[in-house]
Design a protein around this motif. Structure first.
Motif, mmCIF file in Angstrom:
data_model
loop_
_atom_site.group_PDB
_atom_site.id
_atom_site.type_symbol
_atom_site.label_atom_id
_atom_site.label_comp_id
_atom_site.label_asym_id
_atom_site.label_seq_id
_atom_site.Cartn_x
_atom_site.Cartn_y
_atom_site.Cartn_z
ATOM 1 N N LEU A 310 29.663 85.715 36.108
ATOM 2 C CA LEU A 310 30.691 84.671 36.133
ATOM 3 C C LEU A 310 31.829 84.969 37.095
ATOM 4 O O LEU A 310 32.534 84.064 37.530
ATOM 5 C CB LEU A 310 31.235 84.440 34.721
ATOM 6 N N VAL A 311 32.010 86.229 37.449
ATOM 7 C CA VAL A 311 33.051 86.559 38.418
ATOM 8 C C VAL A 311 32.738 85.915 39.774
ATOM 9 O O VAL A 311 33.644 85.649 40.567
ATOM 10 C CB VAL A 311 33.209 88.088 38.545
ATOM 11 N N VAL A 312 31.470 85.629 40.044
ATOM 12 C CA VAL A 312 31.112 84.911 41.271
ATOM 13 C C VAL A 312 31.674 83.500 41.224
ATOM 14 O O VAL A 312 32.224 83.000 42.213
ATOM 15 C CB VAL A 312 29.583 84.900 41.470
ATOM 16 N N ASN A 313 31.556 82.823 40.072
ATOM 17 C CA ASN A 313 32.187 81.503 39.922
ATOM 18 C C ASN A 313 33.673 81.586 40.229
ATOM 19 O O ASN A 313 34.235 80.727 40.924
ATOM 20 C CB ASN A 313 32.023 80.995 38.486
ATOM 21 N N GLU A 314 34.322 82.622 39.702
ATOM 22 C CA GLU A 314 35.769 82.769 39.888
ATOM 23 C C GLU A 314 36.111 82.978 41.359
ATOM 24 O O GLU A 314 37.080 82.395 41.871
ATOM 25 C CB GLU A 314 36.268 83.936 39.031
ATOM 26 N N ALA A 315 35.319 83.795 42.042
ATOM 27 C CA ALA A 315 35.555 84.025 43.467
ATOM 28 C C ALA A 315 35.368 82.744 44.269
ATOM 29 O O ALA A 315 36.096 82.483 45.241
ATOM 30 C CB ALA A 315 34.618 85.114 43.983
ATOM 31 N N MET A 316 34.408 81.934 43.880
ATOM 32 C CA MET A 316 34.180 80.661 44.561
ATOM 33 C C MET A 316 35.358 79.712 44.364
ATOM 34 O O MET A 316 35.716 78.952 45.266
ATOM 35 C CB MET A 316 32.883 80.036 44.065
ATOM 36 N N CYS A 317 35.960 79.741 43.186
ATOM 37 C CA CYS A 317 37.142 78.906 42.933
ATOM 38 C C CYS A 317 38.301 79.282 43.847
ATOM 39 O O CYS A 317 39.173 78.449 44.133
ATOM 40 C CB CYS A 317 37.574 79.032 41.474
ATOM 41 N N ALA A 318 38.320 80.533 44.289
ATOM 42 C CA ALA A 318 39.349 80.983 45.222
ATOM 43 C C ALA A 318 38.953 80.724 46.672
ATOM 44 O O ALA A 318 39.684 81.102 47.593
ATOM 45 C CB ALA A 318 39.631 82.472 45.019
#
Length: 402
Positions: A310-318
């Motif tokens: 899920l940290v990949v989702n978070e990085a994409m949001c940035a």
């Protein structure tokens, strides 16, 4: 469903989870058809217990309770978190489901005993039960275990009324287990996109301030890893990869944010590198993470056997370009090689260095990749989850009425 009473859906959870609580809040604030009611077996994450993955006490600094009416099973204030079919068999779950005036029940996988108790209680009242898990076929198993899985899991899955697939690989797993297509609903593993996207919008001054706090070069390309320092995440491979790049004449600053049992080993390895800057800002909580992501230029997760990430989702949001191992479960859906990042192999330092080089050789191209990340993740949202659970409840009601 708009003319039907609002359906009360019990979501059985081991504990309040920073990724799930905002989803339940979103459902309750955006749906006229569904009320999400989380049922928690332990308040583990509220009382500041030790997180084994991080190897330290973790209290999440985001709201895990408002916007819903959670139910805590008896003994939640002292119950420890544990996994296994014979673990967390919580008798109070029977009473909660039987007396809760629910219209459906959602369990998360099949790793704890309470899920089977919730299923039995729901079926005793004629309620549909849906399952949401993170299994996929690429996870390592022996041939014997795969054989047993392929025999036993299709039989187990017959007890459920629907399957909330977190992504393409998970949906393929259910198909392999002979689940019919009409019973699979796209229920993507998502983060609170709106919060992350808004919090990651930094001015040039704010971004420079964040980089100053990290003590990294304001102009040099900075690569970020954020997560648990566990063996399968391969943060050590990142250190060796950026060292290889330095030997080739390409200097990259590396930020390793997190904690875990490999921290000492990672710090020792980093100290041996003389030509690169490696920073360890420590464990980063949820409210600070978007700013950290926005202060960096790319995100890397070279993990193996990762169920999602899920940290990949978070990085994409940035709005970051990505370097992600193909063994990370989210890759098929979120990381498109050459579009919003690069897909690499785990346990391959040279290949990882080459993947990083592909991203950083063209800074303007990397920015375009980051914009594509943001575009892709916007469609991987809580709204899609809401649409899916409404569709699943509607189907179950039609079957019951028919």
């Amino acid at each position: 469903m708009s003319n039907s009473p609002r359906a009360r859906v019990a979501f059985i959870n081991t504990h309040p989870i920073q990724y799930f609580a905002p989803l339940y809040r979103y459902i309750n604030s955006h749906s006229r058809c569904i009320e999400a009611v989380p049922v928690y077996l332990t308040n583990y994450s509220l009382r500041g217990a030790i997180d084994e993955g991080f190897g330290r006490t973790v209290v999440w600094d985001v709201d895990l309770l408002s916007g819903m009416e959670p139910i805590f099973a008896k003994g939640a204030e002292t119950r420890k978190l544990s996994y296994g079919v014979t673990k967390m068999i919580v008798p109070d779950v029977w009473r909660i489901i039987r007396d809760g005036n629910f219209d459906a029940v959602v369990v998360h996988g099949h790793r704890i005993g309470a899920n089977y108790l919730a299923w039995a209680a729901a079926k005793s009242k004629g309620l549909p039960v849906f399952t949401r898990g993170d299994m996929h076929l690429d996870l390592p198993n022996s041939r014997l275990k795969n054989c047993l899985r392929d025999i036993l899991m299709p039989m187990l899955y017959k007890i459920y009324d629907g399957f909330l697939a977190i992504g393409s690989a998970n949906a393929d797993y259910y198909r392999h287990m002979r689940v019919t297509e009409s019973h699979i609903f796209h229920f993507p593993f998502s983060v609170d996109n709106e919060r992350f996207i808004n919090a990651a919008k930094l001015t040039a001054i704010e971004r420079a301030t964040e980089r100053g706090r990290l003590c990294i070069d304001p102009e040099r390309f900075t690569l970020l890893f954020a997560g648990k320092f566990n063996r399968n995440k391969h943060a050590d491979s990142l250190i060796r990869a950026v060292a290889l790049l330095a030997e080739r004449g390409t200097i990259v600053d590396l930020v390793l944010a997190g904690a875990g049992d490999m921290e000492g080993e990672l710090r020792t390895l980093a100290a041996q590198q003389k030509d690169i800057t490696i920073r360890f800002p420590g464990f980063i909580n949820q409210t600070a993470l978007p700013r950290l992501l926005a202060a960096c230029d790319a995100f890397a997760l070279p993990a193996e056997n990762e169920r999602w990430g899920l940290v990949v989702n978070e990085a994409m949001c940035a709005g970051l370009p990505l370097i992600v191992s193909r063994e990370v479960g989210c890759v098929r859906d979120l990381v498109h090689d050459g579009i919003n990042g690069v897909v690499c192999e785990p346990n391959d330092d040279v290949g990882l260095a080459d993947a990083i080089a592909r991203v950083i050789r063209d800074w303007e191209g990397a920015k375009v990749m980051g914009k594509q990340s943001l575009k892709i993740v916007r469609s991987w949202s809580y709204q899609v989850c809401l649409d899916s659970i409404e569709a699943a409840i509607m189907l179950s009601r039609r079957k019951k009425a028919g």
